[in-house]
Design an enzyme around this catalytic site. Structure first.
Site, PDB file in Angstrom:
ATOM      1  N   GLU A   1     -11.779  -0.160  13.095  1.00  0.00           N
ATOM      2  CA  GLU A   1     -11.103  -1.336  13.634  1.00  0.00           C
ATOM      3  C   GLU A   1     -11.655  -1.715  15.010  1.00  0.00           C
ATOM      4  O   GLU A   1     -10.904  -1.936  15.954  1.00  0.00           O
ATOM      5  CB  GLU A   1      -9.600  -1.075  13.728  1.00  0.00           C
ATOM      6  CG  GLU A   1      -8.920  -0.834  12.401  1.00  0.00           C
ATOM      7  CD  GLU A   1      -7.435  -0.552  12.535  1.00  0.00           C
ATOM      8  OE1 GLU A   1      -6.649  -1.182  11.830  1.00  0.00           O
ATOM      9  OE2 GLU A   1      -7.076   0.305  13.362  1.00  0.00           O
TER      10      GLU A   1
ATOM     11  N   ASN B   1      -2.388  -2.084  14.507  1.00  0.00           N
ATOM     12  CA  ASN B   1      -2.636  -1.891  15.928  1.00  0.00           C
ATOM     13  C   ASN B   1      -3.043  -3.198  16.610  1.00  0.00           C
ATOM     14  O   ASN B   1      -3.612  -4.082  15.988  1.00  0.00           O
ATOM     15  CB  ASN B   1      -3.740  -0.848  16.138  1.00  0.00           C
ATOM     16  CG  ASN B   1      -3.315   0.534  15.683  1.00  0.00           C
ATOM     17  OD1 ASN B   1      -2.198   0.960  15.960  1.00  0.00           O
ATOM     18  ND2 ASN B   1      -4.186   1.233  14.981  1.00  0.00           N
TER      19      ASN B   1
ATOM     20  N   LYS C   1       1.484   0.132  23.656  1.00  0.00           N
ATOM     21  CA  LYS C   1       0.760   0.989  22.713  1.00  0.00           C
ATOM     22  C   LYS C   1      -0.718   0.617  22.702  1.00  0.00           C
ATOM     23  O   LYS C   1      -1.592   1.502  22.645  1.00  0.00           O
ATOM     24  CB  LYS C   1       1.341   0.858  21.303  1.00  0.00           C
ATOM     25  CG  LYS C   1       0.586   1.748  20.300  1.00  0.00           C
ATOM     26  CD  LYS C   1       1.051   1.583  18.871  1.00  0.00           C
ATOM     27  CE  LYS C   1       0.200   2.443  17.934  1.00  0.00           C
ATOM     28  NZ  LYS C   1       0.568   2.278  16.499  1.00  0.00           N
TER      29      LYS C   1
ATOM     30  N   GLY D   1       1.975   3.597   4.896  1.00  0.00           N
ATOM     31  CA  GLY D   1       2.914   3.002   3.956  1.00  0.00           C
ATOM     32  C   GLY D   1       3.568   4.023   3.063  1.00  0.00           C
ATOM     33  O   GLY D   1       4.763   3.939   2.765  1.00  0.00           O
TER      34      GLY D   1
ATOM     35  N   GLY E   1       0.811  -1.203   0.000  1.00  0.00           N
ATOM     36  CA  GLY E   1       0.000   0.000   0.000  1.00  0.00           C
ATOM     37  C   GLY E   1       0.848   1.258   0.000  1.00  0.00           C
ATOM     38  O   GLY E   1       1.989   1.257   0.462  1.00  0.00           O
ATOM     39  N   ALA E   2       0.271   2.323  -0.507  1.00  0.00           N
ATOM     40  CA  ALA E   2       0.944   3.626  -0.508  1.00  0.00           C
ATOM     41  C   ALA E   2      -0.009   4.675   0.029  1.00  0.00           C
ATOM     42  O   ALA E   2      -0.171   5.758  -0.523  1.00  0.00           O
ATOM     43  CB  ALA E   2       1.407   3.995  -1.918  1.00  0.00           C
ATOM     44  N   GLY E   3      -0.674   4.304   1.145  1.00  0.00           N
ATOM     45  CA  GLY E   3      -1.562   5.236   1.823  1.00  0.00           C
ATOM     46  C   GLY E   3      -0.784   6.115   2.772  1.00  0.00           C
ATOM     47  O   GLY E   3       0.410   6.369   2.570  1.00  0.00           O
TER      48      GLY E   3
END
Length: 310
Positions: free
Chosen positions: A267, A102, A185, A12, A7-9
């Site tokens: 999510e 996550n 986290k 990424g 991905g290139a969001g």
């Protein structure tokens, strides 16, 4: 080291772009529309750490014919199954898979498909978004990435990833305690997401409204699940989380809340639901997390019903 970014969001695109900017061998696995956009405009990053427009090598899933040394996975949890099918041909016997999702539920999924020996632990902290033109906007100074072998060993593949990121502007490091840090986290994020989604407000607004006890209650419940799993947040980490979650005037909110406000997918199961399930299995009473999860699932039910109507 040949690195495939799935991905290139926002995530990424940012971390992969910084690797590419520094001269690393990076390819982006994308869908046709994003490939066309990147071919026309380049990978564009707007950031306090410096803007960049990069010629980004891309590959479509059906064109993958050989394995990469490392595959960095940064999709949303609800897209993981589809992402796995797209990058599976890029995973060979020596490939390291670095997920930046996550929670921890994705580790079981990736282990089941590829084997635990191929899957590293990893996490990132960054506020970034992708606009309608495909530009990656980095919204503040934070750009942290941590990764490591889940058994704590210092492997050659971790050293190779660390060397690649050492050439970039990213605050990246390897860790011998990556599972502990992923739990820490998760404790913070689950409390933040549960509070800001349930009350539909930023941390500062919740504090002004008198909701500190609710936020700290959620944090305590998340910590109790982590402790039952043998990975309770360490005192300094927990105190820092409490400070961030009770800061008057803070504009901090979870990206999940922003997703709800724009009617997007969330999510819920991965961030709050999995924690709730682990807490129940440990016999814990965690009513605030249960209420927050109910809120999230009700939102998903309404979203599904509205989508069915067209």
């Amino acid at each position: 080291m040949r690195i495939l970014i799935v991905g290139a969001g926002a995530i990424g695109g940012y971390f992969g772009g910084r690797l590419l900017e520094a001269g690393n061998d990076v390819t982006f696995l994308v869908r046709p529309r994003r490939a066309q956009q990147l071919a026309a405009d380049g990978l564009v990053i707007k950031s306090p750490h410096g803007d960049a427009t990069l010629a980004a090598p891309t590959v479509l899933a059906e064109a993958i014919t050989a394995p990469w040394d490392a595959v960095i996975v940064s999709c949303k949890a609800y897209d993981l199954a589809g992402a796995i099918e797209s990058f599976a041909p890029a995973v060979g016997p020596q490939t390291a898979i670095l997920p930046l999702l996550n929670g921890l539920r994705h580790l079981d999924v990736l282990d089941g498909r590829f084997g635990a020996d191929r899957v590293l632990g990893g996490l990132c902290a960054i506020a970034a978004t992708l606009d309608e033109h495909g530009v990656v906007h980095h919204l503040n100074d934070i750009q942290m990435l941590t990764f490591g072998e889940r058994d704590g060993s210092d492997s050659d593949r971790v050293k190779a990833l660390a060397a690649a990121f050492a050439t970039t502007k990213v605050n990246a490091r390897s860790s011998g305690l990556i599972i502990q840090e992923m739990w820490e986290k998760w404790v913070f994020l689950s409390a933040l997401a549960a509070a800001t989604c349930l009350l539909r407000a930023s941390v500062g607004d919740i504090v002004i409204a008198g909701g500190v006890d609710t936020v700290t209650g959620l944090l305590a419940e998340a910590q109790s699940v982590a402790e039952a799993s043998g990975h309770g947040a360490r005192p300094k980490v927990l105190e820092n989380a409490r400070s961030q979650l009770t800061s008057a005037g803070s504009s901090l909110s979870a990206s999940m809340m922003r997703d709800i406000e724009k009617g997007g997918a969330i999510e819920a199961d991965h961030v709050v639901g999995d924690l709730l399930q682990r807490g129940r299995a440990a016999g814990l009473g965690i009513p605030l997390l249960k209420l927050a999860y109910l809120h999230l699932k009700a939102y998903e039910a309404r979203r599904q019903r509205e989508a069915a109507r067209g």
